[in-house]
Design a protein around this motif. Structure first.
Motif, PDB file in Angstrom:
ATOM      1  N   THR A   1      44.388  44.312  37.782  1.00  0.00           N
ATOM      2  CA  THR A   1      44.921  43.088  38.390  1.00  0.00           C
ATOM      3  C   THR A   1      45.624  43.342  39.719  1.00  0.00           C
ATOM      4  O   THR A   1      45.637  42.471  40.578  1.00  0.00           O
TER       5      THR A   1
ATOM      6  N   ARG B   1      39.623  41.144  41.254  1.00  0.00           N
ATOM      7  CA  ARG B   1      38.375  41.552  40.622  1.00  0.00           C
ATOM      8  C   ARG B   1      37.413  40.395  40.381  1.00  0.00           C
ATOM      9  O   ARG B   1      36.208  40.609  40.230  1.00  0.00           O
ATOM     10  N   GLU B   2      37.947  39.167  40.388  1.00  0.00           N
ATOM     11  CA  GLU B   2      37.073  37.999  40.203  1.00  0.00           C
ATOM     12  C   GLU B   2      36.104  37.835  41.375  1.00  0.00           C
ATOM     13  O   GLU B   2      35.095  37.134  41.270  1.00  0.00           O
ATOM     14  N   ARG B   3      36.369  38.520  42.477  1.00  0.00           N
ATOM     15  CA  ARG B   3      35.483  38.445  43.656  1.00  0.00           C
ATOM     16  C   ARG B   3      34.297  39.395  43.558  1.00  0.00           C
ATOM     17  O   ARG B   3      33.420  39.379  44.408  1.00  0.00           O
TER      18      ARG B   3
END
Length: 310
Positions: free
Chosen positions: A12, A35-37
C-alpha cells in the motif's frame, strides 16, 4: 556528505530515505504504492521516487548518492537483481536492479526481500545489535522470518529461508494460501487474531489491536482468542529455536505493538515448551516501520564495501 538512496516498497505504501554511512536517516519520504494502477505503473513510481531522492541528495549534500538499495515483497532473486513475483503487486520478473541503475545514472543498486532487509537492520543496528545469531519474526498480515548470522541474513539456496509462517503447527487446521492446513500464520498473525476476535465479539470491524485492549481489560473471550494465538506462536517459535538456536529472537509487526500483553505470555509459553534447547532473549523490534528502509540502505553500503576497485 556520502549517502545512499534506500526504498522499501510495500503493498500500500512506499518509504524512501537517504541513509548515511553510519546508518543515520538523513531524509525520509513516503508515497502511496498505487497498486490499483497496475504493476507497470508501480515500477514507474519506484523509479521516479528514487530519482527524486537522488536529486534531493545532490542538492542537499553537494554530491550524488554512492549507491541505492531497494526492498520489495514476494519472491526476490537478489543475486541477479530481479523482483521475481509479488502477488500483492501483480508483477513478475521485473529487472529492478537494471531499471533503477539506468534511471539513476549507472548507480550501483542492491535488491533485497522486504522481511530479510528489515531483519538485517534490526539485527545490525536495532534490537539484535551485538547478537551473532538472531531470528527476526514480524507478525503482520502474514508471518515471515529473517535468519541472522554474523551480521548478515541467510536467504537459503533458493531464497526461501525463514518462512516460519508456513510451519504447520495445527495439522488439519485452517487452510492457508500456500496450500497447507494449520500453518502458523493462519493462527497467530495479526490478521488471524483480527479474524478470530471479530468472530468472537460479533463485530466484523474489530481487529487484533481491539483484542489486545480487551485482553488488558480482562475480557474472557478475548483472553481465549489471545491464548490460542500465543500458544500456536510459541509452538512455531520453539520449532525455529530447535533448528536455528538463535541468541536473540526479535518479534515485530503489528501484533508486537501490544507490548507486554503479547511478550509476557509468549515468553512463558516458549519457556514451558523447551526441553534441552537454550532459551533465546525474546525482545520487541526496535526500528518500527523504518526497518525496511534502513535495511535497504545497509544493503547499498554493503554493496559498495564488496565492490572491487577498478
Amino acid at each position: 556528505m556520502k549517502h545512499v538512496i534506500a526504498l522499501d516498497v510495500g503493498g500500500t505504501g512506499m518509504k524512501a530515505a537517504l541513509v548515511g554511512e553510519d546508518g543515520t536517516l538523513l531524509h525520509e519520504a513516503r508515497r502511496a504504492t498505487g497498486r490499483e494502477r497496475g504493476p507497470d505503473a508501480v515500477v514507474e513510481t519506484i523509479l521516479d521516487f528514487a530519482a527524486e531522492l537522488g536529486a534531493l541528495g545532490r542538492e542537499r549534500f553537494g554530491r550524488p548518492a554512492s549507491a541505492a538499495g531497494v526492498a520489495v515483497p514476494g519472491i526476490v532473486d537478489a543475486e541477479n537483481g530481479i523482483a521475481v513475483y509479488a502477488a500483492n503487486l501483480g508483477w513478475r520478473d521485473v529487472p529492478m536492479r537494471e531499471l533503477l541503475g539506468r534511471r539513476l545514472g549507472s548507480l550501483p543498486v542492491a535488491l533485497g526481500h522486504d522481511v530479510r532487509t528489515g531483519g538485517l537492520a534490526e539485527g545490525r543496528i536495532g534490537a539484535g545489535r551485538g547478537a551473532d545469531r538472531f531470528l527476526f519474526v514480524p507478525l503482520g498480515t502474514g508471518i515471515a522470518g529473517a535468519i541472522g548470522i554474523a551480521g548478515r541474513i541467510e536467504a537459503g539456496a533458493h531464497g526461501y529461508a525463514g518462512e516460519i509462517g508456513h510451519i504447520v503447527v495445527r495439522p488439519g487446521g485452517p487452510s492457508c494460501g500456500c496450500g497447507q492446513y494449520g500453518c502458523l500464520e493462519t493462527l497467530a498473525s495479526a490478521s488471524a487474531v483480527s479474524r478470530a476476535w471479530a468472530a468472537a465479539c460479533g463485530n466484523p470491524e474489530a481487529d487484533a489491536a481491539d483484542c489486545a485492549k480487551a485482553v488488558g481489560s480482562g475480557d474472557p473471550a478475548a483472553r481465549e482468542v489471545w491464548q490460542t494465538a500465543v500458544g500456536a506462536l510459541a509452538d512455531g517459535l520453539v520449532t525455529a529455536i530447535t533448528l536455528l538456536d538463535p541468541r536473540t529472537l526479535i518479534i515485530g509487526g503489528g501484533l508486537a505493538e501490544a507490548g507486554e500483553t503479547l511478550f509476557t505470555p509468549l515468553r512463558a509459553a516458549v519457556e514451558e515448551r523447551v526441553t534441552f534447547q537454550r532459551l533465546p532473549h525474546i525482545v520487541p523490534a526496535a526500528l518500527g516501520d523504518t526497518a525496511g528502509c534502513l535495511g535497504a540502505g545497509l544493503l547499498a553500503w554493503d554493496l559498495l564495501a564488496t565492490e572491487v576497485p577498478a
